[in-house]
Design a protein around this motif. Structure first.
Motif, mmCIF file in Angstrom:
data_model
loop_
_atom_site.group_PDB
_atom_site.id
_atom_site.type_symbol
_atom_site.label_atom_id
_atom_site.label_comp_id
_atom_site.label_asym_id
_atom_site.label_seq_id
_atom_site.Cartn_x
_atom_site.Cartn_y
_atom_site.Cartn_z
ATOM 1 N N THR A 192 16.219 6.003 -21.219
ATOM 2 C CA THR A 192 14.889 6.081 -20.619
ATOM 3 C C THR A 192 14.705 7.472 -20.029
ATOM 4 O O THR A 192 15.480 7.895 -19.165
ATOM 5 C CB THR A 192 14.717 5.021 -19.518
ATOM 6 N N SER A 193 13.704 8.179 -20.519
ATOM 7 C CA SER A 193 13.398 9.515 -20.004
ATOM 8 C C SER A 193 12.490 9.397 -18.790
ATOM 9 O O SER A 193 11.530 8.615 -18.793
ATOM 10 C CB SER A 193 12.716 10.353 -21.084
ATOM 11 N N LEU A 194 12.792 10.172 -17.758
ATOM 12 C CA LEU A 194 12.029 10.129 -16.515
ATOM 13 C C LEU A 194 11.457 11.513 -16.209
ATOM 14 O O LEU A 194 12.145 12.529 -16.368
ATOM 15 C CB LEU A 194 12.921 9.678 -15.357
ATOM 16 N N GLN A 195 10.215 11.528 -15.809
ATOM 17 C CA GLN A 195 9.577 12.762 -15.346
ATOM 18 C C GLN A 195 9.087 12.557 -13.922
ATOM 19 O O GLN A 195 8.633 11.467 -13.563
ATOM 20 C CB GLN A 195 8.413 13.149 -16.256
ATOM 21 N N VAL A 196 9.209 13.590 -13.122
ATOM 22 C CA VAL A 196 8.848 13.492 -11.701
ATOM 23 C C VAL A 196 7.397 13.918 -11.512
ATOM 24 O O VAL A 196 6.978 14.990 -11.966
ATOM 25 C CB VAL A 196 9.779 14.365 -10.839
ATOM 26 N N VAL A 236 11.165 5.832 -24.035
ATOM 27 C CA VAL A 236 12.396 5.060 -24.192
ATOM 28 C C VAL A 236 12.884 5.197 -25.624
ATOM 29 O O VAL A 236 12.097 5.101 -26.572
ATOM 30 C CB VAL A 236 12.188 3.567 -23.854
ATOM 31 N N GLY A 237 14.165 5.437 -25.787
ATOM 32 C CA GLY A 237 14.762 5.538 -27.115
ATOM 33 C C GLY A 237 16.154 4.945 -27.106
ATOM 34 O O GLY A 237 16.526 4.195 -26.200
ATOM 35 N N SER A 238 16.930 5.282 -28.108
ATOM 36 C CA SER A 238 18.285 4.761 -28.258
ATOM 37 C C SER A 238 19.272 5.909 -28.364
ATOM 38 O O SER A 238 18.899 7.067 -28.541
ATOM 39 C CB SER A 238 18.383 3.878 -29.502
ATOM 40 N N GLY A 239 20.531 5.576 -28.271
ATOM 41 C CA GLY A 239 21.607 6.530 -28.455
ATOM 42 C C GLY A 239 22.863 5.776 -28.814
ATOM 43 O O GLY A 239 22.900 4.544 -28.747
ATOM 44 N N VAL A 240 23.900 6.519 -29.189
ATOM 45 C CA VAL A 240 25.173 5.886 -29.516
ATOM 46 C C VAL A 240 26.296 6.646 -28.836
ATOM 47 O O VAL A 240 26.368 7.879 -28.900
ATOM 48 C CB VAL A 240 25.402 5.817 -31.044
ATOM 49 N N ILE A 241 27.149 5.913 -28.135
ATOM 50 C CA ILE A 241 28.322 6.513 -27.493
ATOM 51 C C ILE A 241 29.348 6.824 -28.580
ATOM 52 O O ILE A 241 29.718 5.944 -29.362
ATOM 53 C CB ILE A 241 28.938 5.552 -26.467
ATOM 54 N N ILE A 276 27.169 10.876 -25.627
ATOM 55 C CA ILE A 276 26.205 10.064 -26.366
ATOM 56 C C ILE A 276 25.361 10.967 -27.259
ATOM 57 O O ILE A 276 24.878 12.011 -26.832
ATOM 58 C CB ILE A 276 25.277 9.309 -25.389
ATOM 59 N N ILE A 277 25.174 10.550 -28.509
ATOM 60 C CA ILE A 277 24.262 11.243 -29.424
ATOM 61 C C ILE A 277 22.910 10.551 -29.376
ATOM 62 O O ILE A 277 22.824 9.322 -29.386
ATOM 63 C CB ILE A 277 24.777 11.205 -30.874
ATOM 64 N N THR A 278 21.845 11.343 -29.351
ATOM 65 C CA THR A 278 20.490 10.806 -29.455
ATOM 66 C C THR A 278 19.626 11.861 -30.129
ATOM 67 O O THR A 278 20.114 12.892 -30.609
ATOM 68 C CB THR A 278 19.943 10.409 -28.074
ATOM 69 N N ASN A 279 18.328 11.612 -30.193
ATOM 70 C CA ASN A 279 17.384 12.594 -30.727
ATOM 71 C C ASN A 279 16.869 13.496 -29.620
ATOM 72 O O ASN A 279 16.701 13.065 -28.476
ATOM 73 C CB ASN A 279 16.180 11.912 -31.366
ATOM 74 N N ASN A 280 16.569 14.732 -29.985
ATOM 75 C CA ASN A 280 15.953 15.640 -29.031
ATOM 76 C C ASN A 280 14.626 15.086 -28.531
ATOM 77 O O ASN A 280 14.312 15.171 -27.335
ATOM 78 C CB ASN A 280 15.729 17.003 -29.689
ATOM 79 N N HIS A 281 13.829 14.488 -29.419
ATOM 80 C CA HIS A 281 12.503 14.045 -28.983
ATOM 81 C C HIS A 281 12.561 12.855 -28.033
ATOM 82 O O HIS A 281 11.572 12.546 -27.374
ATOM 83 C CB HIS A 281 11.597 13.754 -30.193
ATOM 84 N N VAL A 282 13.721 12.204 -27.924
ATOM 85 C CA VAL A 282 13.888 11.115 -26.962
ATOM 86 C C VAL A 282 13.972 11.655 -25.536
ATOM 87 O O VAL A 282 13.460 11.045 -24.596
ATOM 88 C CB VAL A 282 15.132 10.274 -27.296
#
Length: 340
Positions: free
Chosen positions: A50-54, A69-74, A81-87
């Motif tokens: 979950t990406s958070l912005q203040v 909100v996106g996914s990732g894999v440990i 953890i690998i995920t996408n940049n756009h996440v």
């Protein structure tokens, strides 16, 4: 819309065909629990991100708000953890949730917009993690499993199954050309971005990144693991990717374009614009040139040029052959770091 999947190693063996042979439907129908066991191994390592912005509330106090909100894999038990940049792009902070209910504050180690990959870390040890596989062994028609936090549904990651529809695809996504992609028909949905695509050996062979936008297309794309691994490793080490550049804007040339415009080559990458102080310009390149070869690699279009350049690093000298009115010329180009 993007997609995701994931996998994790355990001590439970998974019966699979002999390495190097294609996985066919018969193998799955004879062992209906094969995919179940893959899911049981993989699912614990698939995380929600979950990406958070203040932002400021009415009293001018900082308040974190969910921006995506996106996914990732440990892939490392110590929390990488690998995920996408756009996440995670634009996030002030990230929150990582595991299927077992644990939640961690995540730290963005590094991001790379060009490959749409990112590495996030949580401060924990002994985590379930996924084994990274060799995507060069994939074959069209092979069964694959996608696992991700589809639609941010409660209850943990969703598991879907499909086949490898094609290899070595490329797409234009977010202003970038992504190549070395795996095409699959495993069902994917918003919220799955950044997770892995897994083979029946329980190995991550791709990081899902996008789906075709055409209505009813049912086609998704994953960054091949062999393409992602060098980027992920460098992000984990240095927090950024340093790439060489030529200092040009390019357009793919086809036979029909070449004939219509009277170009000196029927295929290649046309230099539409060139930075006067860039590496190619200093080596004698100019706007209107058509790049037709890098070292001994023929250039059919912009994608093949990008793939050829990906084999090089800053400081390398490459031989670039260009076609222009009057003949062909080979230029010796010293590669420099791409500006930020």
């Amino acid at each position: 819309v993007s997609l995701a999947v994931s996998q994790v190693s355990t001590s439970t063996p998974i019966p699979v065909p002999t390495p190097g042979t294609p996985v066919v439907g018969l193998a799955v129908t004879q062992d209906t629990n094969a995919i179940v066991r893959v899911a049981e191994r993989v699912r614990p390592a698939v995380v929600s991100i979950t990406s958070l912005q203040v932002s400021l509330d009415q009293f001018a106090q900082p308040v974190p708000e969910e921006s995506g909100v996106g996914s990732g894999v440990i892939y490392d038990p110590n929390g990488l953890i690998i995920t996408n940049n756009h996440v995670v792009e634009g996030a002030d902070s990230v929150r990582v949730g595991l299927p077992d209910g644990r939640s961690f504050q995540g730290r963005i180690v590094g991001t790379d917009r060009q490959s749409d990959l990112a590495v996030v870390k949580v401060e924990a040890t002994g985590l379930p993690y996924a084994e990274l596989g060799d995507s060069s062994k994939l074959r069209v028609g092979e069964w694959v499993v996608a696992i991700g936090n589809a639609l941010a549904l409660d209850g943990g990651p969703t598991v879907t199954v499909g086949v490898v529809g094609a290899l070595d695809r490329y797409i234009n996504e977010g202003g970038n050309t992504l190549f070395d992609l795996i095409q699959t028909d495993a069902a994917i949905n918003p919220g799955n971005s950044g997770g892995p695509l897994v083979n029946l050996a329980g190995q991550v062979i791709g990081i899902n990144v996008a789906i075709a936008r055409a209505p009813g297309a049912g086609i998704g794309f994953a960054i091949s693991m062999n393409g992602a691994r060098p980027v992920v490793d460098e992000l984990a080490r240095n927090g950024k990717i340093t790439r060489p550049w030529l200092g040009v804007s390019l357009v793919s040339v086809s036979a029909s374009i070449a004939e219509a415009r009277g170009l000196p080559a029927k295929e290649g990458a046309l230099v539409a614009q060139i930075v006067r102080t860039g590496p190619l310009a200093r080596a004698g390149g100019r706007a209107g040139d058509i790049i037709v070869q890098v070292d001994d690699i023929p250039v059919k279009n912009v994608v093949t040029l990008l793939k050829a350049m990906a084999k090089h690093k800053v400081g390398d000298t490459v031989q670039i052959t260009v076609a222009r009115q009057g003949g062909r010329q080979t230029l010796s180009v010293l590669l420099e770091a791409m500006p930020n």
